[in-house]
Design a protein around this motif. Sequence first.
Motif, short mmCIF file in Angstrom:
data_model
loop_
_atom_site.label_atom_id
_atom_site.label_comp_id
_atom_site.label_asym_id
_atom_site.label_seq_id
_atom_site.Cartn_x
_atom_site.Cartn_y
_atom_site.Cartn_z
N GLN A 45 -6.06 -18.71 -34.61
CA GLN A 45 -5.29 -19.88 -35.05
C GLN A 45 -4.61 -19.64 -36.39
OE1 GLN A 45 -6.62 -23.97 -33.78
NE2 GLN A 45 -8.63 -22.95 -33.84
N THR B 152 -8.85 -23.63 -25.71
CA THR B 152 -7.53 -23.22 -26.23
C THR B 152 -6.43 -24.27 -26.00
OG1 THR B 152 -7.19 -22.00 -24.18
CG2 THR B 152 -7.94 -20.74 -26.10
N ILE C 282 -4.88 -25.82 -28.99
CA ILE C 282 -3.81 -25.14 -29.73
C ILE C 282 -2.47 -25.59 -29.15
CG2 ILE C 282 -2.81 -22.90 -30.32
CD1 ILE C 282 -5.59 -21.66 -30.06
#
Length: 673
Positions: free
Chosen positions: A67, A138, A141
């Motif tokens: 990230q 994920t 994100i």
Amino acid sequence: MKKRLMGALFILLTILLAGCQEKVTPEDRLAEYVGHWNKGEFATMYKDYLNKGTKEVFSTENFVERQEGLQKDLGIKNVKVTYTKPAKDKEWDIEKPADFPIKVSMDTVAGPVEFEKTITLVNESRDEDENWFVKWDTSFIFPELGEKDTVGIATSKPARGEILDRNGLSIAINGEGEEIGVVPEKFTDETSKTKLAELLGTSVEYIDRQLNQSWVRPIDFVPIEKVAKHETSLLDEAIKIKGVTYQKTPMREYPYREALSHLTGYIGVITAEQLEKRKVKGYTEADLIGRQGMELLLEDRLRGSSGVRIYIKPPEKGAETITVAEIPAVNGETVSLTIDAELQKKTYQAMKGEAGTSAAVNPKTGETLALVSSPGFDPSEFMLGMSGEKLEELKGRPLNPLLTRFAYSYAPGSTIKPITAAIGMEAGTLDPTEGLTIKGPTWSDPSWGGDYKVTRVHAEAPNPIDLNKALVYSDNIYFAREALDMGYESFIEGLKGFGFGEEMPYVNNLEASQISNDGKIGSLGRLADTSFGQGEMLTNILHLASMYEVFITDGVMYKPTLLMDEEKSQVWKEGLVSAENAAILRKSLRNVVVDGFAPAANLPSVPLAGKTGTAELKAGGEERGKENGFFVTYNSENPTFILAMMIEGVEDNDGSAYVAELASTIFAPGSGE
């Protein structure tokens, strides 16, 4: 006994107080987690807030470093995560997960990204304490991002804007050229490399490097050099070498080549200096950029803006990428100049490769219709990269084709005499009908002292000499005497009224015209010299053409323009000559052509008016004694444009009469005037 009782009471009180303390809710934990998320504190989020199941799937590297890397690579800023708060009296069951709707927004290099999701917290025991922890994957994100997917960023280049003339004709366009290359399986003769290297001005080593690239197969076309498509002789010679061929390739084209070369300029690979200044605008070492002329001046308009796309690529072969955010490329503007490209070409051709410069203006709008520097060069050679040897050869040519002559100022000689007359007439010191008696070829005022004298070219001019005869015979003594009658102040103020001593309001950078080096006239002899365009007076060719507008517009000089989207007919100077005096001067300028000493300009079907001029160079060395010839002219019955032309080194070629002959061909029937 008493001590045991006190200890038991303390333990009981501690248990009771602990039971009274408010337990941490999942909302409390989420608020803390979101606070760290907004600040990009991924290490803390991983260590203190992720549940056991998440940590078993995602390592610190997969969570923290990934990230952090994406934030840097994608230019992620202004992250804002918010959640929907539950009811105040909400009761939480530690046996059940707690769900919260969240909204995530951020800015990226490819534009804003926003999405909504549901985040889940579960109650877990850790280090003998119970608390709420976040379940993560994920998709927090980017929603479409899978665990094994990769995130990429791609840029797309905009098409460079084109440059057109006033009639839509191409001046600088995104056309095509030819790319010369070789097919390895046919290019087997070692001598062929030497031949091709010599023909293209490159090296055998460079050709070998191209052939030894990892992707090259025997049947592939291997590019060696790009050339303009008009280089037909070069292309013909190239394909005579076995194994050499060529194919079409996108390329910037300059259809008017030498005729417009100094005005359009060219593009080329960005220099280190340019890159340093333009890195913040997204330029890279591989970019092409305007290097000279309008290509450079209009760079910000012509470049456009690159596109950026953030995408997700699944691991499966052939899987389509998923776009997360995208800013499309915006092509550069198409910019139209006021130039008439065909008139520019005719003017360039009329100058016959002589060293000089020309300008043509529309007297009723101020638009620049032609701006020529001769001789020119082929912009394509610079765009494609010119060898140092070729560049030195160009620089060493006697007429210096790389010199942009219209950017400089020159002593205008007798072409300034109509301006001197207009100033004197408006000041009331010059009566056009009053004749002066002038005898002999030279004259000096007794007060001057020394040996300085004003010399006239045509001592045979019949007395008395009035304004009309003075212009027809280009009499230096007449204008010197009139300037002395005006005096310093009136003459200098008059010249300032015509724009001397100030920068022209013009998009292209041209040297300002000057009265003298310091803006003053220090002696009567210098005043005399300046009256007929000598002394230290200098003017650029465009300004010279513009000054003649006042004879057609009855005293108005318009701001010169070069871009079609500029406002036309903006008054730059006005009240410079009355309608009555302008009419007198128009008549005399016609008589200069009919009765004067440039017979080639006296066309039978086009009534040209104008003024010749010759200026002797005062510099030392080889330049001393050389002369620049001028002619400023227009069609007296249909003045669609005023043309000013200057040719260098006319001292052995009939002086300014030669320039008048060249200029008149532009107006001759069949020329398109």
